[in-house]
Scaffold this motif. Sequence first.
Motif, PDB file in Angstrom:
ATOM      1  N   CYS A 292       0.833  -1.206   0.000  1.00 52.90           N
ATOM      2  CA  CYS A 292       0.000   0.000   0.000  1.00 52.90           C
ATOM      3  C   CYS A 292       0.870   1.260   0.000  1.00 52.90           C
ATOM      4  O   CYS A 292       1.830   1.369   0.765  1.00 52.90           O
ATOM      5  CB  CYS A 292      -0.919   0.000   1.215  1.00 52.90           C
TER       6      CYS A 292
ATOM      7  N   ALA B  67      -0.665   4.350   0.310  1.00 53.58           N
ATOM      8  CA  ALA B  67      -1.526   5.346   0.965  1.00 53.58           C
ATOM      9  C   ALA B  67      -2.044   6.394  -0.011  1.00 53.58           C
ATOM     10  O   ALA B  67      -2.139   7.572   0.316  1.00 53.58           O
ATOM     11  CB  ALA B  67      -0.797   5.999   2.140  1.00 53.58           C
TER      12      ALA B  67
ATOM     13  N   GLU C 289      -5.078   6.484  -1.205  1.00 53.34           N
ATOM     14  CA  GLU C 289      -6.479   6.685  -0.858  1.00 53.34           C
ATOM     15  C   GLU C 289      -7.432   6.599  -2.047  1.00 53.34           C
ATOM     16  O   GLU C 289      -8.532   7.149  -2.017  1.00 53.34           O
ATOM     17  CB  GLU C 289      -6.678   8.008  -0.119  1.00 53.34           C
TER      18      GLU C 289
ATOM     19  N   VAL D 198      -7.885   5.188   6.050  1.00 49.64           N
ATOM     20  CA  VAL D 198      -6.449   5.159   5.785  1.00 49.64           C
ATOM     21  C   VAL D 198      -5.789   6.225   6.648  1.00 49.64           C
ATOM     22  O   VAL D 198      -6.109   7.406   6.543  1.00 49.64           O
ATOM     23  CB  VAL D 198      -6.154   5.419   4.287  1.00 49.64           C
TER      24      VAL D 198
ATOM     25  N   TRP E 238      -2.188   7.873   7.556  1.00 49.40           N
ATOM     26  CA  TRP E 238      -0.821   7.963   7.058  1.00 49.40           C
ATOM     27  C   TRP E 238      -0.176   9.243   7.563  1.00 49.40           C
ATOM     28  O   TRP E 238      -0.833  10.146   8.060  1.00 49.40           O
ATOM     29  CB  TRP E 238      -0.789   7.925   5.533  1.00 49.40           C
TER      30      TRP E 238
ATOM     31  N   LEU F 283       2.249   4.764   5.384  1.00 52.11           N
ATOM     32  CA  LEU F 283       1.002   4.218   5.908  1.00 52.11           C
ATOM     33  C   LEU F 283       1.177   3.825   7.367  1.00 52.11           C
ATOM     34  O   LEU F 283       2.111   3.114   7.723  1.00 52.11           O
ATOM     35  CB  LEU F 283       0.578   3.003   5.083  1.00 52.11           C
TER      36      LEU F 283
ATOM     37  N   TYR G 167      -4.685   0.926   8.461  1.00 54.67           N
ATOM     38  CA  TYR G 167      -5.715   0.776   7.440  1.00 54.67           C
ATOM     39  C   TYR G 167      -6.806  -0.091   8.045  1.00 54.67           C
ATOM     40  O   TYR G 167      -6.515  -1.122   8.658  1.00 54.67           O
ATOM     41  CB  TYR G 167      -5.117   0.097   6.201  1.00 54.67           C
TER      42      TYR G 167
ATOM     43  N   HIS H 104      -5.533  -3.340   9.761  1.00 55.08           N
ATOM     44  CA  HIS H 104      -4.633  -3.871   8.736  1.00 55.08           C
ATOM     45  C   HIS H 104      -4.048  -5.229   9.126  1.00 55.08           C
ATOM     46  O   HIS H 104      -3.677  -6.011   8.256  1.00 55.08           O
ATOM     47  CB  HIS H 104      -3.517  -2.867   8.414  1.00 55.08           C
TER      48      HIS H 104
END
Length: 182
Positions: free
Chosen positions: A61, A63, A65, A78, A80, A91, A94, A136
């Motif tokens: 990822c 980040a 979005e 999200v 970050w 990140l 999540y 996450h």
Amino acid sequence: MFTGVQNYTQEVIKAAKYIGQGFTITLDHMNRLPVTIQYPYEKLIPSERFRGRIHFEFDKCIACEVCVRVCPINLPVVDWEFQKSIKKKQLKSYSIDFGVCIFCGNCVEYCPTNCLSMTEEYELSVYDRHELNYDHIALGRLPISSIKDPMVYGVNGLSYLEKNIIQDNTNKDTVTGPYNKE
């Protein structure tokens, strides 16, 4: 008077005909195999395009979005922070609340790094709705495959997979597997 008896006789014949038609439909349905499954012991194997729980790979990822922007209900959260030294977003966390998610698959489809994917998991029931808020770490958990579980029998007639994948755990003669074995 004669026409009254004649009309009555015709109505009785029509009623008998309709009852006979209904009875033949009932007999036709009695000859069919059952389509119900014994759920904890037998599971339907989802189709290839089934949209189940979302799997998330934290390392991929960036980040961006995009998943939040394409989600019809702005669901993914999200978190970050901007790293000035490398001039990129880092990140932090999540999460997705599956109690609200409509499993449309837009987040998976539009993710530029393919860090999101749909799994075949459909057993997401819990007693407390707050347990459906996956962070996450929970999203990164590998999906559980119902095909490879030796305690579960796949259902032949209702699956979408090739026969050689599910024949190990199924009985070819019937729709319901473990209950009709000798």
